[in-house]
Structures are given as C-alpha cells and as structure tokens.
Motif scaffolding. Sequence first.
Motif, PDB file in Angstrom:
ATOM      1  N   ARG A 160       0.924  -1.315  -0.170  1.00  0.00           N
ATOM      2  CA  ARG A 160      -0.051  -0.089   0.204  1.00  0.00           C
ATOM      3  C   ARG A 160       1.118   1.452   0.284  1.00  0.00           C
ATOM      4  O   ARG A 160       1.828   1.045   0.032  1.00  0.00           O
ATOM      5  N   ARG A 161       1.169   2.448  -0.476  1.00  0.00           N
ATOM      6  CA  ARG A 161       1.435   3.666  -0.121  1.00  0.00           C
ATOM      7  C   ARG A 161       0.375   4.239   0.359  1.00  0.00           C
ATOM      8  O   ARG A 161      -0.460   5.095   0.908  1.00  0.00           O
ATOM      9  N   ALA A 162       1.840   4.386   1.275  1.00  0.00           N
ATOM     10  CA  ALA A 162       2.095   5.454   2.914  1.00  0.00           C
ATOM     11  C   ALA A 162       2.351   6.558   2.706  1.00  0.00           C
ATOM     12  O   ALA A 162       3.493   7.130   1.668  1.00  0.00           O
ATOM     13  N   VAL A 163       1.816   7.773   2.771  1.00  0.00           N
ATOM     14  CA  VAL A 163       2.478   8.921   3.061  1.00  0.00           C
ATOM     15  C   VAL A 163       2.727   9.803   4.616  1.00  0.00           C
ATOM     16  O   VAL A 163       1.436  10.109   4.787  1.00  0.00           O
ATOM     17  N   VAL A 164       3.838   9.892   5.058  1.00  0.00           N
ATOM     18  CA  VAL A 164       3.890  10.736   6.461  1.00  0.00           C
ATOM     19  C   VAL A 164       4.450  11.967   5.611  1.00  0.00           C
ATOM     20  O   VAL A 164       5.531  12.006   4.670  1.00  0.00           O
ATOM     21  N   VAL A 165       3.714  12.981   6.414  1.00  0.00           N
ATOM     22  CA  VAL A 165       3.387  13.758   6.759  1.00  0.00           C
ATOM     23  C   VAL A 165       4.318  14.371   7.415  1.00  0.00           C
ATOM     24  O   VAL A 165       4.272  14.944   8.416  1.00  0.00           O
ATOM     25  N   GLY A 166       6.308  14.908   7.544  1.00  0.00           N
ATOM     26  CA  GLY A 166       7.072  15.405   8.799  1.00  0.00           C
ATOM     27  C   GLY A 166       8.036  14.057   8.669  1.00  0.00           C
ATOM     28  O   GLY A 166       7.832  13.307   8.328  1.00  0.00           O
ATOM     29  N   ARG A 167       9.360  14.192   8.923  1.00  0.00           N
ATOM     30  CA  ARG A 167      10.508  13.867   9.067  1.00  0.00           C
ATOM     31  C   ARG A 167      11.574  14.066  10.270  1.00  0.00           C
ATOM     32  O   ARG A 167      12.471  14.138  10.133  1.00  0.00           O
ATOM     33  N   VAL A 205      -2.640   5.161   3.272  1.00  0.00           N
ATOM     34  CA  VAL A 205      -2.687   5.260   4.600  1.00  0.00           C
ATOM     35  C   VAL A 205      -1.793   6.893   5.136  1.00  0.00           C
ATOM     36  O   VAL A 205      -0.821   6.966   3.940  1.00  0.00           O
ATOM     37  N   VAL A 206      -2.089   7.398   5.615  1.00  0.00           N
ATOM     38  CA  VAL A 206      -1.664   8.985   5.675  1.00  0.00           C
ATOM     39  C   VAL A 206      -1.127   8.964   6.985  1.00  0.00           C
ATOM     40  O   VAL A 206      -2.341   8.815   8.263  1.00  0.00           O
ATOM     41  N   VAL A 207      -0.230   9.644   7.515  1.00  0.00           N
ATOM     42  CA  VAL A 207       0.503   9.964   8.757  1.00  0.00           C
ATOM     43  C   VAL A 207       0.607  11.588   8.934  1.00  0.00           C
ATOM     44  O   VAL A 207       1.844  11.754   7.861  1.00  0.00           O
ATOM     45  N   ALA A 208       0.068  11.938   9.442  1.00  0.00           N
ATOM     46  CA  ALA A 208       0.040  13.849   9.447  1.00  0.00           C
ATOM     47  C   ALA A 208       1.351  13.662  11.434  1.00  0.00           C
ATOM     48  O   ALA A 208       0.881  13.376  12.050  1.00  0.00           O
ATOM     49  N   ALA A 209       2.164  14.278  10.902  1.00  0.00           N
ATOM     50  CA  ALA A 209       3.335  14.343  11.286  1.00  0.00           C
ATOM     51  C   ALA A 209       4.357  15.727  11.650  1.00  0.00           C
ATOM     52  O   ALA A 209       5.451  15.103  11.733  1.00  0.00           O
ATOM     53  N   VAL A 210       3.206  16.392  12.310  1.00  0.00           N
ATOM     54  CA  VAL A 210       4.071  18.074  11.469  1.00  0.00           C
ATOM     55  C   VAL A 210       3.891  19.344  12.939  1.00  0.00           C
ATOM     56  O   VAL A 210       5.259  19.430  13.058  1.00  0.00           O
ATOM     57  N   GLY A 211       2.864  19.109  13.676  1.00  0.00           N
ATOM     58  CA  GLY A 211       2.451  20.249  14.335  1.00  0.00           C
ATOM     59  C   GLY A 211       1.738  21.551  13.888  1.00  0.00           C
ATOM     60  O   GLY A 211       2.608  22.599  13.815  1.00  0.00           O
ATOM     61  N   ARG A 212       1.532  21.950  12.648  1.00  0.00           N
ATOM     62  CA  ARG A 212       0.463  22.626  12.247  1.00  0.00           C
ATOM     63  C   ARG A 212      -1.024  21.946  12.195  1.00  0.00           C
ATOM     64  O   ARG A 212      -0.600  21.489  11.500  1.00  0.00           O
ATOM     65  N   PRO A 213      -1.717  23.392  12.656  1.00  0.00           N
ATOM     66  CA  PRO A 213      -3.280  22.357  12.685  1.00  0.00           C
ATOM     67  C   PRO A 213      -3.425  23.111  11.479  1.00  0.00           C
ATOM     68  O   PRO A 213      -3.833  23.406  10.502  1.00  0.00           O
ATOM     69  N   GLU A 214      -4.440  21.427  11.200  1.00  0.00           N
ATOM     70  CA  GLU A 214      -5.512  21.377  10.121  1.00  0.00           C
ATOM     71  C   GLU A 214      -4.949  21.774   8.370  1.00  0.00           C
ATOM     72  O   GLU A 214      -4.998  22.175   7.968  1.00  0.00           O
TER      73      GLU A 214
END
Length: 279
Positions: A160-167, A205-214
């Motif tokens: 599956r394609r997973a996109v992680v926003v934040g590194r 699958v999206v993982v949001a790990a940024v620290g910016r609201p919405e």
Amino acid sequence: MTATLMDGQTLSRQLLDDTAGRAAAFARAHRRRPCLATVLVGDDPASHTYVRMKVNRCAAVGIESRRVDLPSETTTEQLVRVLRDLSDDRQVDGILLQHPTPAQIDERAAFEAIAVDKDVDGVTGGSFAAMAFGEPGFVSCTPAGIMRLLDAYEVPLRGRRAVVVGRSAILGKPAGMLLLARDATVTYCHSRTIDLASHVAEADVVVAAVGRPELVRGEWIKPGAVVVDAGYNPGNVGDVEFEAAAARASLITPVPGGVGPMTIAVLLSQTVDAAEAHA
Ligand code: NAP
C-alpha cells in the motif's frame, strides 16, 4: 462523518492493563518495581504537564518513577553527566529526557548519553539503527503507538502507498521506516515538498506529523484512505482537517484520543521490557 474512529484511548488502556500485570509480576519476582527516570530541564509549562502525566501513569501501573528536574540554565555537560549517572544506576530501568530542552542544550549529545538498554523512549542513534536494521530494540514511542493502532484496526500495509507528512527524527522518519518494514511503499513529505496535496491524494495511509493545525486538508484524502493524525496543536487541534477528512476516510484517529494516549502506554510498556531484560 463516514470514517470509523481509531480509538487510541481504549487501545492504550488495554496496553496499560497488560503493562500493569507485567509490572506486578516483575515486582513479585524481583522485590522491586520497574523504574523509569524522567529528566526535565527548565520550566516550560507544557513539558511539566507531560512529565507529570507520565509520572502519574507510572504510579497507576505500578512503575516507580525517579523524577529529576534541572534548572533552565543547565549546560549540556551537566545534563550529560546526569544521564550517564542514571545509565549506570542499577535501580533505574528506563530513562526519558523530556523534549524539547532549552536552546543552549545540545539535545543530540544529551540523548546519546542515555544507555541504549535504558532508552525506552527510543531516542538514541543506537535504538534508531536497530529499528532501521529490523533488530530488537526500543522504538520511538509515538511511531510505535501508530503501528499498534494500525495493527489493532487490521489496516493492510503490504504494497500500500503510505505518505508520511513530517520527517523529524523521533516521529516522521521512524514512522515511515516502520511502515517500510511492513512492505508499504512510503513517501516522505516535508516543508520543502512541492504540491503536498497531490502526494497525500495518492495515499492509502496518511500519517500527519507536522505540528501545523489542519495542514492536511480533508479534500486531499483519497476516499477510503486511513488517516493517522499525530499532530497536537493548541486547542486540541490535530494536523488534519478532521471533519472533512473523516467524511472521506475509512478510518481516522481523533485528536485527542488517538495517537496521543498510545505514546505514554508504549513508553511504560517498554520500561517493563527494559526491567525484564535487566533482570
Ligand atoms: P518537528 O520536529 O517540528 O517536525 C515537523 C516536521 O513537519 C518537519 O519534518 C517539517 O519539515 C514538517 N513540516 C513543517 N511544515 C510543513 C509544511 N508546511 N508542509 C509539510 N511538512 C511540514 O515536530 P515533531 O516533533 O515531529 O512533531 C510533529 C507533531 O506531532 C506536533 O504537533 C507534535 O505536537 C506532535 N507530537 C505528538 C506526540 C504524541 O504523543 N501524540 C508525540 C510527539 C509529537 P522539515 O523537516 O522540512 O522542517
């Protein structure tokens, strides 16, 4: 809303119950409780709250905590000495250095002063390497909690394609590596990514790990995708536009009550793992 909520509150309670059982068995066998040292530098109110929550949770599951609070002007050398002493202390099983530390501290040097076998928060290079090589070791708690949530809801990952926003080193990067280890096809997005929306729109699958609201908009979510929001911003707001994303996703974590409670539960579970390994 069409998405099912991924209930981190309930799942974390199950993990805490299991951890309490293991902590009690350890205490019976070894005549001492597992012990977590928490190290806090400075007087940031949010950090104080996080440490207090961790100490309270320790008490609730039968883990002893050793609280070390240091003044804001602590130097890297002083902090490193404290962490080395705790690393050498046979009564201490796990060590947590609350992040972020004050600006004058070389945080990486401080983390590396934690013995790898006590690195229950998974912040050292040794723990990171073990995770990257698929070797046993402690995994950064929030990514490990995310994987437990995905598994509890039987989210398919292979192919599956997973996109992680934040590194970041403690969250985005290890989250992507854990997904890769489970045969997902992983894309990392970050502040320099061009056209974030088009990447997120491809994700199963999206993982949001940024620290910016919405930051992650609901309209970007592919219908049926699984959305994990690790973000925690003032006002109990995540990094995903929740209502609009929930209208398109199949599964979504709420904020609060999704990823957040899993993090502490993994920390305490790993503390008992460390105690068992030391014994
Ligand atoms: P961090 O170290 O500040 O990293 C943030 C990441 O987001 C960076 O990689 C940054 O990219 C990326 N980013 C920033 N602006 C962006 C944008 N406009 N578009 C795409 N990417 C962008 O933060 P963190 O420690 O990983 O924490 C992230 C969030 O998770 C925060 O809300 C934090 O409160 C939360 N968190 C929650 C838990 C929990 O227990 N639930 C634990 C830890 C953190 P660059 O690398 O290019 O700068």
